[in-house]
Design an enzyme around this catalytic site. Structure first.
Site, PDB file in Angstrom:
ATOM      1  N   GLU A  82       0.865  -1.200   0.000  1.00  0.00           N
ATOM      2  CA  GLU A  82       0.000   0.000   0.000  1.00  0.00           C
ATOM      3  C   GLU A  82       0.900   1.249   0.000  1.00  0.00           C
ATOM      4  OE1 GLU A  82      -2.018   0.092   3.782  1.00  0.00           O
ATOM      5  OE2 GLU A  82      -3.411   1.673   3.203  1.00  0.00           O
TER       6      GLU A  82
ATOM      7  N   LYS B 123      -9.574   2.272  -1.540  1.00  0.00           N
ATOM      8  CA  LYS B 123      -9.775   1.599  -0.239  1.00  0.00           C
ATOM      9  C   LYS B 123     -11.120   1.980   0.371  1.00  0.00           C
ATOM     10  CE  LYS B 123      -7.077   0.748   3.999  1.00  0.00           C
ATOM     11  NZ  LYS B 123      -5.806   1.132   4.663  1.00  0.00           N
TER      12      LYS B 123
ATOM     13  N   CYS C 175      -5.034  -3.456   2.643  1.00  0.00           N
ATOM     14  CA  CYS C 175      -4.719  -3.485   4.070  1.00  0.00           C
ATOM     15  C   CYS C 175      -5.936  -3.723   4.966  1.00  0.00           C
ATOM     16  CB  CYS C 175      -3.963  -2.211   4.445  1.00  0.00           C
ATOM     17  SG  CYS C 175      -2.944  -2.442   5.928  1.00  0.00           S
TER      18      CYS C 175
ATOM     19  N   VAL D  20      -0.074  -2.419  10.707  1.00  0.00           N
ATOM     20  CA  VAL D  20       0.527  -2.040  11.987  1.00  0.00           C
ATOM     21  C   VAL D  20       0.035  -2.933  13.125  1.00  0.00           C
ATOM     22  CG1 VAL D  20       1.033   0.358  11.400  1.00  0.00           C
ATOM     23  CG2 VAL D  20      -1.231  -0.221  12.272  1.00  0.00           C
ATOM     24  N   MET D  21      -1.049  -3.642  12.923  1.00  0.00           N
ATOM     25  CA  MET D  21      -1.555  -4.552  13.968  1.00  0.00           C
ATOM     26  C   MET D  21      -1.098  -5.978  13.649  1.00  0.00           C
ATOM     27  SD  MET D  21      -5.298  -3.156  15.040  1.00  0.00           S
ATOM     28  CE  MET D  21      -6.062  -3.191  13.454  1.00  0.00           C
TER      29      MET D  21
HETATM   30  C1  ACM Z   1      -3.820  -0.025   7.288  1.00  0.00           C
HETATM   31  O1  ACM Z   1      -4.945  -0.199   6.802  1.00  0.00           O
HETATM   32  N1  ACM Z   1      -2.864   0.565   6.604  1.00  0.00           N
HETATM   33  C2  ACM Z   1      -3.510  -0.492   8.626  1.00  0.00           C
END
Ligand code: ACM
Length: 262
Positions: free
Chosen positions: A38, A109, A142, A169-170
């Site tokens: 991304e 997105k 993501c 990040v998670m």
């Molecule tokens: C994300 O959607 N970049 C965590």
């Protein structure tokens, strides 16, 4: 079909350096389809919407798409990559599917994560599947992983491979994508990034672990959490066409949507 993932550590705002990083990591590998993270050439943590807009580009006229088409021509491949897309006064966290001949598909997105809601407009295009001749490829980005409807919709629309550019990040996504693959009987290819960004007073640490999961939920290949790396893997997309589970069940055919309404 050879699918390649490239896991990078982008430098914020340095498009040329980030292009070079992808070129270098993939240089000795041949793939039919490359998938990059991304926001692969901009970095992630925009300070605000104005900055996301400043680094955004038109699709497919902007320099990122021009470079990506050249990459596809040079390598005779398809490529999926995330970017900040400008469309008039709107700005989207988007992904493109490029071929040597030009743009094959795009996605904006739909499920924005956290402060992305302050920086981007929410995606306004349906989850779409693009028949490339080699495979039917669906796009999600993501945090869409957190919404099973995303992968489900792509699978119901015929995706064999879900290409999933990410800046995770998670720690949960890589495991969740095993479930997304299994519940839909599709390949799921997550291209993540590594490294940190500290541009807004908080630390964003990206988790790496890019992976390709088979329709039976097996993680066929995955990357370290802390390395820039690329790999290729030979898969048969037709494996995703058989939705049967044993002699009596079918992950699509056995659905009972009449019982699913909230
Ligand atoms: C994300 O959607 N970049 C965590």
């Amino acid at each position: 079909m050879i699918v390649g993932l490239v896991q990078t550590a982008p430098q914020f705002g340095d498009r040329l350096a980030n292009q070079k990083q992808i070129e270098n990591l993939t240089a000795d590998l041949d793939a039919d389809l490359w998938i990059a993270p991304e926001l692969a050439l901009t970095g992630y943590e925009f300070r605000n919407r104005a900055e996301a807009m400043e680094l955004a580009e038109e699709v497919p006229a902007g320099p990122t798409c021009v470079w990506l088409q050249d990459f596809c021509r040079d390598r005779n491949c398809l490529a999926v990559l995330g970017l900040s897309e400008r469309d008039g006064d709107k700005v989207y966290n988007a992904a493109v599917l490029m071929s040597p001949e030009g743009l094959l598909g795009r996605y904006r997105k739909i499920h924005l994560f956290d402060a992305e809601k302050l920086r981007f407009d929410p995606g306004n295009l349906p989850f779409s599947v693009f028949d490339t001749g080699k495979a039917r490829i669906g796009l999600m980005i993501c945090f869409d992983w957190r919404f099973p409807e995303a992968a489900r919709t792509l699978a119901l629309r015929g995706a064999q491979i879900i290409a999933h550019p990410s800046n995770l990040v998670m720690p949960f996504c890589q495991k969740a994508m095993v479930t997304r693959a299994l519940e839909n009987n599709v390949f799921c290819a997550t291209a993540n990034r590594i490294g940190e960004e500290r541009r807004t007073g908080r630390i964003m640490k990206f988790t790496g672990g890019s992976q390709i999961v088979a329709p039976d939920g097996e993680v066929l290949r995955s990357c370290a959490c802390d390395a820039t790396v690329a790999f290729i893997l030979d898969i048969d997309p037709r494996q995703a066409d058989n939705k049967k589970v044993g002699p009596y069940n079918n992950v699509h055919g056995d659905r009972r949507p009449e019982f699913y309404a909230p």
